[in-house]
Design an enzyme around this catalytic site. Structure first.
Site, PDB file in Angstrom:
ATOM      1  N   PRO A  88     -15.457 -16.227 -70.614  1.00 45.93           N
ATOM      2  CA  PRO A  88     -15.491 -17.436 -69.150  1.00 45.93           C
ATOM      3  C   PRO A  88     -17.072 -16.566 -68.399  1.00 45.93           C
ATOM      4  CG  PRO A  88     -13.997 -17.079 -69.655  1.00 45.93           C
ATOM      5  CD  PRO A  88     -14.144 -16.160 -70.331  1.00 45.93           C
ATOM      6  N   CYS A  89     -17.310 -16.751 -67.244  1.00 46.13           N
ATOM      7  CA  CYS A  89     -18.639 -16.547 -65.899  1.00 46.13           C
ATOM      8  C   CYS A  89     -17.321 -16.098 -65.385  1.00 46.13           C
ATOM      9  CB  CYS A  89     -19.766 -17.520 -65.740  1.00 46.13           C
ATOM     10  SG  CYS A  89     -20.806 -17.326 -64.580  1.00 46.13           S
ATOM     11  N   GLN A  90     -17.477 -15.221 -64.946  1.00 49.01           N
ATOM     12  CA  GLN A  90     -16.661 -14.363 -63.706  1.00 49.01           C
ATOM     13  C   GLN A  90     -17.397 -13.377 -62.707  1.00 49.01           C
ATOM     14  OE1 GLN A  90     -13.150 -13.634 -66.277  1.00 49.01           O
ATOM     15  NE2 GLN A  90     -11.848 -14.573 -64.679  1.00 49.01           N
ATOM     16  N   ASN A 133     -22.456 -17.044 -73.215  1.00 50.77           N
ATOM     17  CA  ASN A 133     -22.897 -17.614 -72.266  1.00 50.77           C
ATOM     18  C   ASN A 133     -22.794 -18.626 -71.636  1.00 50.77           C
ATOM     19  OD1 ASN A 133     -21.284 -17.564 -69.057  1.00 50.77           O
ATOM     20  ND2 ASN A 133     -20.580 -15.818 -69.894  1.00 50.77           N
ATOM     21  N   HIS A 140     -26.304 -15.185 -62.007  1.00 54.07           N
ATOM     22  CA  HIS A 140     -24.898 -15.342 -61.507  1.00 54.07           C
ATOM     23  C   HIS A 140     -25.310 -14.575 -60.431  1.00 54.07           C
ATOM     24  CE1 HIS A 140     -20.572 -14.751 -61.471  1.00 54.07           C
ATOM     25  NE2 HIS A 140     -20.331 -16.206 -61.120  1.00 54.07           N
TER      26      HIS A 140
END
Length: 373
Positions: A88-90, A133, A140
């Site tokens: 996940p993109c965090q 991703n 981001h």
């Protein structure tokens, strides 16, 4: 086929990476997925392919099919050649200017890095990291998230390349852009570069050049490639008058406000459709199939068609165009995928999945360019 290699499958979902890696000679020695329905689909579809992956201890706990990657003990994970993970993109909490391993603590990417670090410390460094991703990872947090990931890979001793690839150039009729990071351990892999595949030509060869006319050089697709026979179509998939009016009204409102869209309509002859997402089960608005020639409202894709859109070989009720059953994605050389969950969960799972043809072609290039170098 070259000699076998081992891999681990983190954030495994329903096993898109597993199918692709197995297809190029990989053996999965550890997998992790927390969603209980995805775990049901994963075990049902891979237990015959890789029975040892689902071994249990005396208490009945899985030894290698982990439920929570944050609780995984790296020392208990078997050594492996390739680490696969669509994480996940965090955001990272970046303290100061230093970017790297320590900055990733508290995120799911840290768990990948920590497993890799333990294997390096144990003298069995993974040769390749194969990470996926969303395209938005590039921008981001103004690019800081990606910089931190790449700095961590460097700190661990890996060279890398990354790029955005689109599934529509790999033989599936779906406009799906994803960012891929391929990293290789500099001390154990001799390669200097990794060339990404940007598409697949009609003769099956890899296209390495991301040219402006790429769409003309690749396997040609149509949305109807994934269709089940019209004669078998359940009226359930045709949306109600109320939903159809709602979609059209929302589209009008959004257009007036200059934002978003209400729905996307495609025909069987459309070259590709929009990206399928995990919310597809709600109203199907991102991919509706036009049925106006039959005086019907549009319909959603069936779960079988949604899976085929990601390159899974799902037999379902057959194919509207029988020749498609023998194409590179759905012929008998590909393992059959069985839907073993509810309609809602199936849509959710396919929307969250990777597009297998993209993963399989990158996997083939990893074997040829890096593992066999």
């Amino acid at each position: 086929m070259s000699k076998k290699f081992t891999f681990i499958d983190l954030f495994a979902g329903i096993g898109g990476f597993h199918t692709a890696m197995h297809g190029v000679g990989g053996k999965c020695v550890f997998a992790s997925e927390w969603d209980k329905y995805a775990r049901i689909s994963y075990e049902e579809n891979y237990k015959d392919m890789e029975p040892s992956l689902f071994a249990k201890d005396e208490e009945g706990n899985y030894l290698y099919f982990n439920e929570d990657v944050t609780q995984a003990i790296p020392e208990k994970i078997p050594a492996f050649d390739v680490c696969c993970g669509g994480f996940p993109c965090q955001p990272f909490s970046i303290a100061g200017l230093r970017r790297g391993f320590e900055d990733t603590r508290g995120t799911l990417f840290f768990n990948i890095a920590n497993i890799v670090k333990q294997k390096i410390d144990a003298g069995t460094p993974p040769k390749v990291l194969f990470l996926e991703n969303v395209k938005g990872l590039k921008t981001h947090m103004k690019g800081d998230t990606l910089k931190t990931i790449l700095a961590t890979l460097e700190e661990l001793g890996y060279a890398y390349n990354y790029d955005v690839l689109n599934a529509k150039y790999f033989g599936v009729p779906q406009n799906r852009e994803r960012l891929f990071i391929i990293a290789w351990h500099k001390k154990t892999v001799k390669a200097r570069v990794f060339k990404f595949p940007y598409g697949i030509a009609p003769d099956g060869s890899t296209i390495y050049e991301n040219s402006k006319d790429l769409s003309e050089k690749v396997i040609q697709t149509k949305v109807s490639d994934i269709f089940e026979p019209e004669a078998t179509m359940d009226p359930y998939y045709t949306i109600s008058d109320r939903m159809w009016i709602g979609h059209q009204e929302r589209k009008k409102r959004n257009k007036a406000n200059g934002k978003g869209f209400g729905y996307s309509l495609f025909t069987g002859d459309s070259v590709y459709c929009s990206t399928i997402s995990a919310r597809y089960w709600k109203d199907g608005s991102e991919i509706l199939i036009d049925q106006s020639s039959k005086n019907l409202n549009p319909r959603r894709l069936t779960p079988t068609e949604a899976g085929r859109l990601q390159g899974y070989r799902i037999l379902g009720n057959g194919w509207d165009n029988p020749a498609c059953a023998n194409n590179q994605n759905y012929n008998a050389e590909n393992p059959e995928f069985k839907i073993v969950v509810s309609r809602k969960e199936a849509y959710h799972q396919f929307g969250n999945s990777v597009a297998i043809p993209v993963i399989r072609r990158i996997a083939k290039e990893i074997v040829e360019q890096l593992l066999n170098s």
